[in-house]
Design a protein around this motif. Structure first.
Motif, PDB file in Angstrom:
ATOM      1  N   LEU A 133       0.737  -1.320   0.134  1.00  0.00           N
ATOM      2  CA  LEU A 133      -0.020   0.009  -0.020  1.00  0.00           C
ATOM      3  C   LEU A 133       0.847   1.333  -0.035  1.00  0.00           C
ATOM      4  CD1 LEU A 133      -2.695   1.236   0.130  1.00  0.00           C
ATOM      5  CD2 LEU A 133      -2.909   0.989   2.687  1.00  0.00           C
ATOM      6  N   ARG A 134       1.893   1.356   0.993  1.00  0.00           N
ATOM      7  CA  ARG A 134       2.600   2.522   0.974  1.00  0.00           C
ATOM      8  C   ARG A 134       3.284   2.861  -0.448  1.00  0.00           C
ATOM      9  NH1 ARG A 134       7.597   4.102   0.945  1.00  0.00           N
ATOM     10  NH2 ARG A 134       8.197   5.982   2.371  1.00  0.00           N
ATOM     11  N   ASP A 135       3.812   1.847  -0.936  1.00  0.00           N
ATOM     12  CA  ASP A 135       4.685   2.163  -2.468  1.00  0.00           C
ATOM     13  C   ASP A 135       3.563   2.492  -3.250  1.00  0.00           C
ATOM     14  OD1 ASP A 135       7.119   2.121  -1.441  1.00  0.00           O
ATOM     15  OD2 ASP A 135       7.112  -0.040  -1.180  1.00  0.00           O
ATOM     16  N   THR A 136       2.332   2.052  -3.428  1.00  0.00           N
ATOM     17  CA  THR A 136       1.561   2.029  -4.400  1.00  0.00           C
ATOM     18  C   THR A 136       1.279   3.620  -4.421  1.00  0.00           C
ATOM     19  OG1 THR A 136       0.725  -0.164  -4.458  1.00  0.00           O
ATOM     20  CG2 THR A 136      -0.656   1.311  -5.399  1.00  0.00           C
ATOM     21  N   LEU A 137       1.070   3.821  -2.983  1.00  0.00           N
ATOM     22  CA  LEU A 137       0.201   5.418  -2.825  1.00  0.00           C
ATOM     23  C   LEU A 137       1.441   6.435  -3.337  1.00  0.00           C
ATOM     24  CD1 LEU A 137      -1.719   4.896   0.356  1.00  0.00           C
ATOM     25  CD2 LEU A 137      -2.688   5.326  -1.740  1.00  0.00           C
TER      26      LEU A 137
END
Length: 157
Positions: A133-137
């Motif tokens: 999630l963090r990297d996709t955001l």
């Protein structure tokens, strides 16, 4: 008309975010190139060198090389402020595209889902596993920033 729930089921939007960011980065560094086969964000330095070589005599056009390198460096500096890290996110983008795919066709003209960063953020939060999630955001934030800068839609068709 596509509804949010129909598009939400289509995880290809996640891959499309990564794909569009990569295309935007490549278009910024290599303006005017319409065919980007063989170009990836991970091989930009090699492609800068390749594009700087005069095909007739094999000499390096140092001015062209310098301009493209400066353009790439300035872009990376801007993206790094949004936590983009080439060591992580170039490969991660490829992973997302390979895992989720990309949109097969243009979204319905009556939906604004793919043009609305708030809805896309919710979609990412709802669909992407916590460990990604963090990297996709980060990728979505970078895409939004580049879209604001060039005044083009998030997913230009």
């Amino acid at each position: 008309m596509d509804s949010f729930s129909n598009l939400e089921k289509n995880s290809r939007v996640i891959g499309e975010i990564a794909f569009q960011l990569d295309r935007r980065i490549l278009a910024h560094v290599f303006p005017g190139l319409t065919r980007l086969y063989g170009y990836t964000v991970s091989n930009i330095p090699a492609k800068i060198k390749q594009n700087s070589i005069n095909p007739i005599d094999g000499t390096v056009d140092k001015q062209k090389w310098r301009e493209m390198t400066q353009c790439y460096t300035a872009l990376l500096s801007k993206l790094e402020k949004l936590n983009y890290n080439t060591d992580i996110h170039t490969g991660f983008s490829e992973f997302l595209v390979n895992t989720y795919g990309i949109l097969k066709q243009r979204p319905n003209a009556y939906t604004n889902i793919t043009y609305n960063p708030i809805i896309l953020r919710k979609l990412v939060i709802d669909m992407v596993p916590a460990k990604f999630l963090r990297d996709t955001l980060v990728l979505l934030n970078c895409l939004c920033e580049l879209s604001r800068n060039d005044k083009k839609p998030l997913f230009p068709w």
